[in-house]
Enzyme design. Structure first.
Site, PDB file in Angstrom:
ATOM      1  N   ALA A   1     107.447  60.045 -74.741  1.00 11.07           N
ATOM      2  CA  ALA A   1     106.524  60.717 -75.737  1.00 11.07           C
ATOM      3  C   ALA A   1     107.167  60.713 -77.261  1.00 11.07           C
ATOM      4  O   ALA A   1     108.339  61.483 -77.311  1.00 11.07           O
ATOM      5  CB  ALA A   1     105.999  62.139 -75.226  1.00 11.07           C
TER       6      ALA A   1
ATOM      7  N   GLY B   1     101.894  61.157 -78.206  1.00 11.54           N
ATOM      8  CA  GLY B   1     101.250  60.433 -79.538  1.00 11.54           C
ATOM      9  C   GLY B   1     101.401  60.820 -80.567  1.00 11.54           C
ATOM     10  O   GLY B   1     100.751  60.166 -81.633  1.00 11.54           O
TER      11      GLY B   1
ATOM     12  N   LYS C   1     104.478  60.061 -61.971  1.00 14.08           N
ATOM     13  CA  LYS C   1     105.001  60.660 -63.235  1.00 14.08           C
ATOM     14  C   LYS C   1     104.168  61.931 -63.005  1.00 14.08           C
ATOM     15  O   LYS C   1     102.846  62.304 -63.334  1.00 14.08           O
ATOM     16  CB  LYS C   1     104.463  59.767 -64.165  1.00 14.08           C
ATOM     17  CG  LYS C   1     105.027  60.415 -65.565  1.00 14.08           C
ATOM     18  CD  LYS C   1     104.750  59.565 -66.835  1.00 14.08           C
ATOM     19  CE  LYS C   1     105.089  60.554 -67.895  1.00 14.08           C
ATOM     20  NZ  LYS C   1     104.461  60.327 -69.078  1.00 14.08           N
TER      21      LYS C   1
ATOM     22  N   ASN D   1     103.708  54.382 -75.472  1.00 16.03           N
ATOM     23  CA  ASN D   1     102.434  54.154 -75.186  1.00 16.03           C
ATOM     24  C   ASN D   1     101.851  53.876 -76.388  1.00 16.03           C
ATOM     25  O   ASN D   1     101.478  52.868 -76.919  1.00 16.03           O
ATOM     26  CB  ASN D   1     101.809  55.040 -74.228  1.00 16.03           C
ATOM     27  CG  ASN D   1     100.285  54.737 -73.806  1.00 16.03           C
ATOM     28  OD1 ASN D   1      99.733  53.627 -74.246  1.00 16.03           O
ATOM     29  ND2 ASN D   1      99.614  55.387 -73.175  1.00 16.03           N
ATOM     30  N   THR D   2     101.458  55.024 -77.125  1.00 13.89           N
ATOM     31  CA  THR D   2     100.553  54.930 -78.162  1.00 13.89           C
ATOM     32  C   THR D   2     101.091  54.027 -79.323  1.00 13.89           C
ATOM     33  O   THR D   2     100.281  53.220 -79.690  1.00 13.89           O
ATOM     34  CB  THR D   2     100.558  56.459 -78.979  1.00 13.89           C
ATOM     35  OG1 THR D   2     100.064  57.335 -77.910  1.00 13.89           O
ATOM     36  CG2 THR D   2      99.681  56.487 -80.100  1.00 13.89           C
TER      37      THR D   2
END
Lengths: 270, 386
Positions: free
Chosen positions: A195, A169, A108, A217-218
């Site tokens: 994202a 994030g 990535k 993710n976050t």
């Protein structure tokens, strides 16, 4: 089980490899490696990203940097990310290090020199993609939602493009929605929205738009219950993709009356 | 163009974000502070996740040519001094690595004769193989000298202005090159030009009015973010600790002020690191860690050789720039077991105890967060894309 059977019928293919899950999960920001590992399991993801700078690549089994020990390579494809690199040179160095440490050659590609907003550098990303493709890496570049850049990268031979929905994030959702729509419309490789996805509804929205997958993710890592949130994202991605495959009815500007106004010209049907 | 011009024109150069920051520094009641802490904690989790990075300072030398009223290393303080050899530095770093640290801050007093650029380069190169992230907190340099540090493998620089109040600064720095306020103020910009990736700035709280120091620090940070945009920043709010010379704080900076300051920075600069050192007590650190802190030192020693006892066989005094061996006339020092620390630390817990306490709070202690190869040539040879 029905949902799963239906889902498997539309697998995602990247660089010739098939995946049943369309949810990529990142491994940063979790309260512990154990919690991260449980969340990965609950998400049923098959592709997991790891920041190389967090991992021990020395092969010496460093117990103070053992994040890789919590990601079963039999179960997940480990997608090393080059976060920390500010330039193409630095990203290429990290990718080579990952390969020499025995990690898969899937990268990535993440180059964000601006540490405030972590927005990707398009020029360095294109340069690094060209170099890494030549070195036979499978390259998944993280980019701003720029349709022309996405096309330029596809010309170099990258395996996917990964446009951002909003800064990393930020949990802002699909702020770049209209640009992503153009990228999807023109894509010759899978488009993975990366994202900014802060809620399962954002993930479902991206999938309904026609994204091939999303990366989260976050939103999972900092949830009060990461395992439950991972499951919620799993379901949302399935829901969004199933809806897309079912052809979502078009939205209309005006209400559609359930008591038609024009029946008088169809006397036979009255 | 440098921040010197901007600082001297404050508050007329205040941006909207600094105006907001100033409002966050106004006196707050208990409920308001609680509200700030909750917001600060949430924003920190959003940007940094449930993690705290750990690092350790490694003191190379306590020689110094400056006289700074608050610092134990001041040249006129009759303290036991030593500069570690490169081998001794490696021994200290290996000790820290065995405890878990992969991020070390090399610290030294300012004394070009004992702590030359060549010496620092050797220290960095010698530990970089097993310490991926090496930072530096030493006397200011020019850009070409800073470049040598970056080339040796150093990616972080910490430089505190101590006080942004020119008059307080002049009173406290009575001898040595540190007297030059502007030279120090421009340091982060020279370091950025040399390629440093992480820049840490701060003020020593207790020297001048804390609100005024905080505003200047915030203005400095905002300036650097705009002009030196590729560096990542951290701020720190060290408080005066007991040290040789027995300096007493001039102004108050209470625990509540400290908490408010952490929250104000977090609410104004969501993505900036906030560093908390072992100057603070265990109770205070446990309380404030989840509320905005992103990086903590643990188990620190502030004297050269403090971790392993290395260098204790070459302790001496330095009087008027000359080394004076310990003898009968300096007997009062001979009972000491090591070099004199810069200041006493308050949180005496071991790194493992600090890590375990963070885990109990739901925060993952992160030891490694940098890969040295990013800035170095790979072993396979050329990495150039051309």
């Amino acid at each position: 089980m029905n949902e799963l059977i239906e889902y498997v019928s539309h697998p995602l293919t990247i660089a010739g490899r098939k995946f049943n899950s369309r949810l990529f999960v990142g491994t940063g920001k979790f309260a512990s490696n154990e919690i991260m590992s449980d969340a990965l399991a609950a998400s049923e993801t098959e592709i997991v990203t790891v920041a190389l700078r967090r991992a021990d690549l020395s092969g010496k089994g460093d117990s103070f940097a053992n994040i890789l020990d919590f990601i079963d390579p039999q179960k997940y494809l480990l997608l090393a990310n080059t976060s920390g690199a500010n330039t193409a040179d630095e990203a290429v160095r990290l990718a080579r290090l990952a390969r020499s440490a025995g990690l898969p050659n899937w990268i990535k590609l993440e180059i964000h020199p601006d540490p405030r907003h972590l927005l990707p550098d398009p020029i360095e990303t294109l340069k690094a993609a060209e170099a890494l493709v030549k070195e036979e890496f499978v390259v998944l570049p993280y980019i701003n939602a720029d349709p022309v850049l996405a096309k330029r990268l596809q010309d170099t031979g990258v395996a996917t493009v990964m446009p951002l929905g909003a800064p990393i994030g930020s949990n802002q959702g699909l702020v770049t929605k209209h640009q992503i729509e153009i990228i999807i419309e023109q894509a010759t490789v899978p488009v993975i929205v990366d994202a900014g996805i802060g809620a399962p509804s954002h993930a479902a929205e991206a999938m309904e738009m026609g994204a091939d997958a999303v990366l989260v993710n976050t939103a999972i890592a900092i949830a009060e219950n990461p395992q439950k949130m991972a499951n919620a994202f799993r379901l949302a991605v399935i829901a969004g993709h199933e809806a897309l495959m079912s052809v979502i009815p078009e939205t209309k500007a005006a209400a559609c009356a359930t008591s038609p106004l024009t029946t008088f010209v169809y006397p036979d049907s009255q | 163009m440098s921040f010197v011009d901007t600082l001297d024109r404050l508050p007329e150069t205040d941006s909207a974000s600094i105006l907001r920051f100033r409002s966050l520094l106004l006196p707050k009641n208990r409920d308001e502070l609680e509200q700030m802490a909750r917001q600060s904690s949430a924003i920190t989790r959003q940007h940094f996740g449930r993690t705290i990075r750990l690092f350790a300072p490694l003191y190379l030398s306590n020689e110094c040519i400056n006289n700074c009223s608050y610092c134990g290393f001041s040249r006129d303080n009759p303290i036991l001094r030593v500069t570690l050899s490169v081998d001794q530095v490696v021994a200290e770093a290996k000790h820290l690595a065995a405890l878990g640290f992969r991020n070390i801050l090399l610290v030294a007093g300012e004394h070009p004769r004992f702590v030359s650029e060549g010496y620092l380069q050797k220290c960095i190169t010698a530990i970089h193989d097993f310490i991926p992230s090496v930072g530096l907190e030493v006397g200011p340099m020019e850009t070409p000298e800073y470049s040598l540090m970056v080339e040796a493998g150093c990616e972080g620089l910490v430089i505190y202005q101590e006080s942004y109040d020119r008059s307080a600064y002049a009173k406290l720095h009575t001898a040595g090159p540190k007297k030059n306020f502007n030279w120090r103020l421009d340091c982060p910009e020279r370091a950025y030009a040399a390629g440093f990736r992480r820049l840490g700035i701060g003020a020593l709280f207790g020297l001048a009015d804390w609100r005024s120091e905080a505003e200047s620090l915030a203005a400095h940070l905002a300036y650097l973010q705009r002009h030196c945009w590729k560096a990542s920043y951290s701020v720190s709010f060290p408080r005066i600790r007991p040290a040789a010379g027995d300096f007493q704080p001039i102004t108050h900076f209470t625990d509540r002020n400290f908490l408010q300051l952490v929250c104000a920075f977090r609410l104004s600069f969501p993505e900036v690191g906030i560093v908390l050192s072992t100057r603070e007590s265990e109770v205070f650190r446990n309380g404030i860690a989840p509320l905005g802190i992103t990086s903590m030192s643990a188990g620190s020693h502030t004297e050269p050789g403090g971790y392993t006892g290395k260098g204790h066989d070459s302790l001496h005094l330095t009087i008027k720039g000359k080394r004076v061996e310990l003898n009968n006339s300096t007997q009062s020092f001979n009972n000491n077991t090591g070099a004199t620390p810069q200041f006493g630390i308050a949180d005496q817990r071991s790194p493992a105890e600090v890590a375990s306490s963070l885990t109990d709070t739901g925060l993952d202690p992160v030891w490694k967060d940098w890969e040295g190869v990013i800035l170095r040539q790979s072993p396979q040879g050329s990495t150039s894309l051309s």
